[in-house]
Every structure is written in structure tokens, then in C-alpha cells.
Write an enzyme that holds these catalytic residues in place. Structure first.
Site, PDB file in Angstrom:
ATOM      1  N   CYS A   1       0.886  -1.191  -0.207  1.00  0.00           N
ATOM      2  CA  CYS A   1      -0.051  -0.180   0.116  1.00  0.00           C
ATOM      3  C   CYS A   1       1.007   1.323  -0.113  1.00  0.00           C
ATOM      4  CB  CYS A   1      -0.839   0.084   1.090  1.00  0.00           C
ATOM      5  SG  CYS A   1      -2.033   1.506   1.359  1.00  0.00           S
TER       6      CYS A   1
ATOM      7  N   CYS B   1      -4.956   5.887  -4.187  1.00  0.00           N
ATOM      8  CA  CYS B   1      -4.378   4.543  -4.049  1.00  0.00           C
ATOM      9  C   CYS B   1      -2.926   4.684  -4.559  1.00  0.00           C
ATOM     10  CB  CYS B   1      -5.146   3.618  -5.001  1.00  0.00           C
ATOM     11  SG  CYS B   1      -4.346   1.611  -4.751  1.00  0.00           S
TER      12      CYS B   1
END
Length: 303
Positions: free
Chosen positions: A77, A225
Site C-alpha cells: 500500500c 491509491c
């Protein structure tokens, strides 16, 4: 038996938000149902990912464990790496930290501007079996995948890239012209993606400027993201649509991406924010704010 209360931080990178636990001294492992309950935006704290900072078995600054909102564990991430990088740098008074993740070692370092962090996300994986895809494609810049009627598909021939997790990027003229909340789940779980995939709609609206909307696997629509921004930047440069330095404009704000030619590493730069400090009862899952974060304001109670 008394219930256990644990402190946490609520952070975000351009709106991609996280609950962060420090488990370096006291281990913490939560079940999938508990993570999903805490991640629920109506009845829990609400987050895109849960981040657990643990001791690194490799002797680097920390290991970062990542769970999506649905409780599933993932390897990478990008926005969370920037947030954890900031915390570790502030804690140690360092300008560079190394974070162990399921996707490998990642380096975070100070960038120009307050609360701005750059992360070296390593090299993208571009071969079909590295992404992975369920069948062989000689060229992953445009794989055979479409949704909608065969003679008039809604979306088709995405680029595929792995930046620690699988991504499919569809080039479109308008990222808002599609119901990504409806087609995202269908594409995320398409059989061509054995590990599911993050789905991005991308529109190049100026030189090296790309607007992107993301459906994140295990999360849904998200404001930002980081790995998707990296994947889009790589896919655009790889196909000659842009140069190696791009600005990716997500709903939560811009992220700078550089696919460095010298070593093939992808550098991602963007803002981080501590929203607030809190604590949660791990038996009842009730929680409250205990202190404000980067922005001024009164810390209130929540339950």
C-alpha cells in the site's frame, strides 16, 4: 477477564485512510471479522486499510502489515508506506527509513514540503505470470479483457502492472463517465486475475498529467491509491503516452510519480496527514478520540 484497550492513530495519504497500530512492543493480531467491523464507516472507526507496525525480522526500521477494509491481508500500500515512513522518521529523527513489507523492502525519505514523503516502491512487475494473470500474454500493455457487449464493450484492453499488488488500467476519455462502483467489483474478481486486481480508469488530460479513479480490491472506491498511481505512471510511460515523470490526479489530490530510468525503480511523492489519536476496546470495539492530529480542532468522543 478485563477487556484490552489499545491506542491507535488515524492517518491518511490524500484521503486514502488508515488505522495504525504500534505492535512492536506488544503484538496485535485481529481476526478478519474484527478488522471488517472496525473498518465499517457507519458502525466502526472506518478506514480503507488497517496498518500494524511490527518489529522487522530483517533488522530494518519496521515491518508493515496491511489488511484491507474487508479483513484480507495484502502485500503493498503506497500511501500507507508514506504515512508509516513519516512516523518512523519523526520517531527516530532520521531522513530515511527502510520498511519491510510483504512486497519487499521499501525506502521512505523526506521530500520538499511539510508532511510530504517520497517512497521508493521498487521495480514494477510486468510479465503476465508476475502480475499474475491466469493466462499468458506476450504484451501486458494491453491485455484481452472487456466488459459489456462484444461488439460494443464498455471498457476493454487494459494495461496490467504489479506494484506489489495487481493493477488493471483502462484508458478512457472521462473517468467520471463510467459507473466504477458497479463495474469495479466485476472486474476486480474477473477470472483473468487469480489474486483479484485493483481497477483504475485513467485519462491523460495534459502533458504528463493523468486523472485517475480507482476501485481498490477489498476496499471499493477510494480517494487515493498509491500503488495504483504508480501502476498508472508506469503503464503510461511504458506505452509512450507520457514521459517517466507524471502527476497522477486522484480524487484525494495529486501524487508525483517517477519511473526512474537508471534502475527502473518507481518513486512516489505525496502528502501525509495524522487525523487524530484514539483508543479502542478490543472486546466491545467501542472507541474514542484522545487527541487531535495535524489540523487544529477539538478532539471529540466517538462510539
Amino acid at each position: 477477564m478485563a477487556s484490552e484497550t489499545r491506542p491507535f492513530l488515524k492517518m491518511n495519504g490524500l484521503g486514502n485512510d488508515f488505522v495504525v497500530w504500534d505492535a512492536r512492543e506488544k503484538p496485535l493480531r485481529l481476526g478478519r471479522d474484527v478488522i471488517a467491523a472496525l473498518g465499517d464507516r457507519d458502525t466502526g472507526i472506518g478506514f480503507d486499510q488497517m496498518i500494524t507496525v511490527e518489529r522487522s525480522s530483517l533488522g530494518v526500521d519496521a515491518f508493515m502489515r496491511i489488511h484491507n477494509q474487508n479483513g484480507g491481508e495484502v502485500d503493498a500500500c503506497g500511501n500507507a508506506t508514506r504515512c508509516i515512513g513519516r512516523l518512523l522518521m519523526e520517531e527516530a529523527g532520521k531522513e530515511l527509513v527502510t520498511i519491510e513489507t510483504g512486497a519487499g523492502l521499501l525506502h521512505a525519505f523526506d521530500a520538499e514540503g511539510p508532511r510530504t514523503v517520497t517512497v521508493d516502491m521498487g521495480t514494477p512487475r510486468l510479465n503476465w505470470d508476475e502480475i499474475p494473470l491466469a493466462e499468458e500474454f506476450a504484451d501486458t500493455r494491453a491485455i484481452e479483457l472487456q466488459i459489456g457487449p462484444i461488439d460494443d464493450p464498455i471498457l476493454h484492453t487494459p494495461a496490467a502492472v504489479n506494484m506489489g499488488n495487481p493493477h488493471a488500467i483502462f484508458w478512457v476519455d472521462d473517468v467520471e463517465a463510467y459507473e466504477l462502483e458497479r463495474i469495479g467489483p466485476l472486474l476486480e474478481t474477473h477470472p483473468i486475475f487469480p489474486e483479484c486486481a485493483n481497477i483504475s480508469l485513467a485519462h491523460i488530460f495534459a502533458e504528463d498529467q493523468i486523472r485517475v479513479k480507482v476501485w481498490e480490491r477489498g476496499v471499493g472506491l477510494t480517494l487515493a491509491c498509491g500503488t495504483a498511481a504508480c501502476a498508472v505512471g508506469v503503464a503510461a510511460a511504458r506505452d509512450g503516452k507520457t514521459g517517466r515523470k507524471t502527476t497522477i490526479h486522484l480524487p484525494g489530490g495529486p501524487i508525483g510519480i517517477e519511473w526512474r530510468e537508471s534502475d527502473g525503480h518507481v518513486l512516489m511523492t505525496g502528502l501525509t496527514e495524522v487525523e487524530f489519536e484514539g483508543e479502542v476496546d478490543l472486546e466491545t470495539l467501542s472507541w474514542r478520540k484522545t487527541a487531535s492530529g495535524d489540523q487544529t480542532g477539538e478532539a471529540g468522543a466517538a462510539s
